[in-house]
Design a protein around this motif. Sequence first.
Motif, PDB file in Angstrom:
ATOM      1  N   ARG A 117      28.840  39.516  28.651  1.00 33.79           N
ATOM      2  CA  ARG A 117      28.633  40.666  29.009  1.00 33.79           C
ATOM      3  C   ARG A 117      29.518  41.019  30.364  1.00 33.79           C
ATOM      4  N   GLY A 118      29.394  40.218  31.153  1.00 32.94           N
ATOM      5  CA  GLY A 118      30.286  40.263  32.431  1.00 32.94           C
ATOM      6  C   GLY A 118      31.865  40.309  32.179  1.00 32.94           C
ATOM      7  N   ARG A 119      32.238  39.550  31.291  1.00 32.09           N
ATOM      8  CA  ARG A 119      33.731  39.344  30.787  1.00 32.09           C
ATOM      9  C   ARG A 119      34.090  40.777  30.087  1.00 32.09           C
ATOM     10  N   HIS A 120      33.247  41.268  29.234  1.00 26.26           N
ATOM     11  CA  HIS A 120      33.343  42.573  28.561  1.00 26.26           C
ATOM     12  C   HIS A 120      33.546  43.613  29.515  1.00 26.26           C
ATOM     13  N   ILE A 121      32.719  43.782  30.371  1.00 26.80           N
ATOM     14  CA  ILE A 121      32.614  45.041  31.422  1.00 26.80           C
ATOM     15  C   ILE A 121      33.875  44.665  32.295  1.00 26.80           C
ATOM     16  N   PHE A 122      34.209  43.522  32.900  1.00 29.09           N
ATOM     17  CA  PHE A 122      35.214  43.445  33.669  1.00 29.09           C
ATOM     18  C   PHE A 122      36.736  43.737  33.007  1.00 29.09           C
ATOM     19  N   LEU A 123      36.825  43.345  31.728  1.00 25.61           N
ATOM     20  CA  LEU A 123      37.886  43.689  30.965  1.00 25.61           C
ATOM     21  C   LEU A 123      38.095  45.024  30.468  1.00 25.61           C
ATOM     22  N   LEU A 124      36.821  45.752  30.460  1.00 25.74           N
ATOM     23  CA  LEU A 124      36.906  47.319  30.013  1.00 25.74           C
ATOM     24  C   LEU A 124      37.450  48.008  31.209  1.00 25.74           C
ATOM     25  N   ALA A 125      36.970  47.724  32.455  1.00 23.13           N
ATOM     26  CA  ALA A 125      37.258  48.280  33.635  1.00 23.13           C
ATOM     27  C   ALA A 125      38.703  48.092  34.294  1.00 23.13           C
ATOM     28  N   GLN A 126      38.973  46.573  34.080  1.00 23.92           N
ATOM     29  CA  GLN A 126      40.185  46.396  34.352  1.00 23.92           C
ATOM     30  C   GLN A 126      41.438  46.763  33.567  1.00 23.92           C
ATOM     31  N   LEU A 127      41.168  46.389  32.188  1.00 23.57           N
ATOM     32  CA  LEU A 127      42.457  46.647  31.302  1.00 23.57           C
ATOM     33  C   LEU A 127      42.384  47.933  30.687  1.00 23.57           C
ATOM     34  N   ASP A 128      41.257  48.477  30.289  1.00 17.40           N
ATOM     35  CA  ASP A 128      41.202  49.619  29.744  1.00 17.40           C
ATOM     36  C   ASP A 128      40.970  50.816  30.652  1.00 17.40           C
ATOM     37  N   GLY A 129      40.860  50.573  31.742  1.00 17.50           N
ATOM     38  CA  GLY A 129      40.744  51.413  32.851  1.00 17.50           C
ATOM     39  C   GLY A 129      39.447  52.438  32.722  1.00 17.50           C
ATOM     40  N   ILE A 135      31.580  52.708  30.478  1.00 13.97           N
ATOM     41  CA  ILE A 135      31.362  51.434  29.975  1.00 13.97           C
ATOM     42  C   ILE A 135      29.909  51.198  29.971  1.00 13.97           C
ATOM     43  N   SER A 136      28.984  51.997  30.817  1.00 12.01           N
ATOM     44  CA  SER A 136      27.783  52.203  30.507  1.00 12.01           C
ATOM     45  C   SER A 136      27.060  52.850  29.091  1.00 12.01           C
ATOM     46  N   ARG A 137      27.634  53.850  28.932  1.00 12.26           N
ATOM     47  CA  ARG A 137      27.845  54.780  27.570  1.00 12.26           C
ATOM     48  C   ARG A 137      28.188  53.515  26.333  1.00 12.26           C
ATOM     49  N   ARG A 138      29.193  53.035  26.481  1.00 11.98           N
ATOM     50  CA  ARG A 138      29.948  52.240  25.264  1.00 11.98           C
ATOM     51  C   ARG A 138      28.688  51.165  25.141  1.00 11.98           C
ATOM     52  N   LEU A 139      28.344  50.377  26.141  1.00 10.58           N
ATOM     53  CA  LEU A 139      27.894  49.138  25.846  1.00 10.58           C
ATOM     54  C   LEU A 139      26.320  49.440  25.791  1.00 10.58           C
ATOM     55  N   ASN A 140      25.733  50.601  26.086  1.00  8.72           N
ATOM     56  CA  ASN A 140      24.356  51.132  25.985  1.00  8.72           C
ATOM     57  C   ASN A 140      23.583  50.210  26.994  1.00  8.72           C
ATOM     58  N   VAL A 141      24.085  50.244  28.282  1.00  9.30           N
ATOM     59  CA  VAL A 141      23.546  49.503  29.623  1.00  9.30           C
ATOM     60  C   VAL A 141      23.524  50.366  30.558  1.00  9.30           C
ATOM     61  N   LYS A 148      26.553  45.615  38.683  1.00  8.68           N
ATOM     62  CA  LYS A 148      26.223  44.306  39.112  1.00  8.68           C
ATOM     63  C   LYS A 148      27.205  43.376  38.445  1.00  8.68           C
ATOM     64  N   HIS A 149      27.574  43.522  37.178  1.00 14.42           N
ATOM     65  CA  HIS A 149      28.395  42.533  36.327  1.00 14.42           C
ATOM     66  C   HIS A 149      29.783  42.515  36.898  1.00 14.42           C
ATOM     67  N   PHE A 150      30.338  43.861  37.243  1.00 15.12           N
ATOM     68  CA  PHE A 150      31.614  43.943  37.630  1.00 15.12           C
ATOM     69  C   PHE A 150      31.780  43.251  39.119  1.00 15.12           C
TER      70      PHE A 150
END
Length: 165
Positions: A117-129, A135-141, A148-150
Amino acid sequence: MAVQSLESLYTEHQDWLQGWIRSRLNHVEHAQDLTQETFIKILMKGREHELSSPRAYLSSIARGLLVDFFRRRTVEQAYLDALEIEPEQHTMSAEQHHLIIDTLLQIEQMLDEMSERGRHIFLLAQLDGLSFAEISRRLNVSVPTVRKHFIRAMTQCLLLLEDSP
């Protein structure tokens, strides 16, 4: 179990190990290098070895080095492929090239050490902007969970930067 010095281990098994590695790489020079790296790794442990099966011990160390070798080659090829896409070719020294590959390998290792989950969040923020809310909506968290994960991921990045020369 017999106690073996590094010298006797090398003398008795170096040719076999090099052949074993070469059969997996099909490249003599790389096999020679990885054989030497295997014995250097043993030397770094700095003690005599009690071995019931020296070849299993040697191949176990060499297998880890082979994994590293293939990982590095994969990262390096991906980097070279990305450079080909660039509109303007940048010339760089061999040292700069190796530093970039080493950095990419460190980043890959850092990403491997993160939770999925942390990796996914980090990559969505950094690579996809994406924003934390997106990210919260997309991952339903929740947004605090994303944050916290970021923050954990960014902390690992900062530690990586701190450890680099």
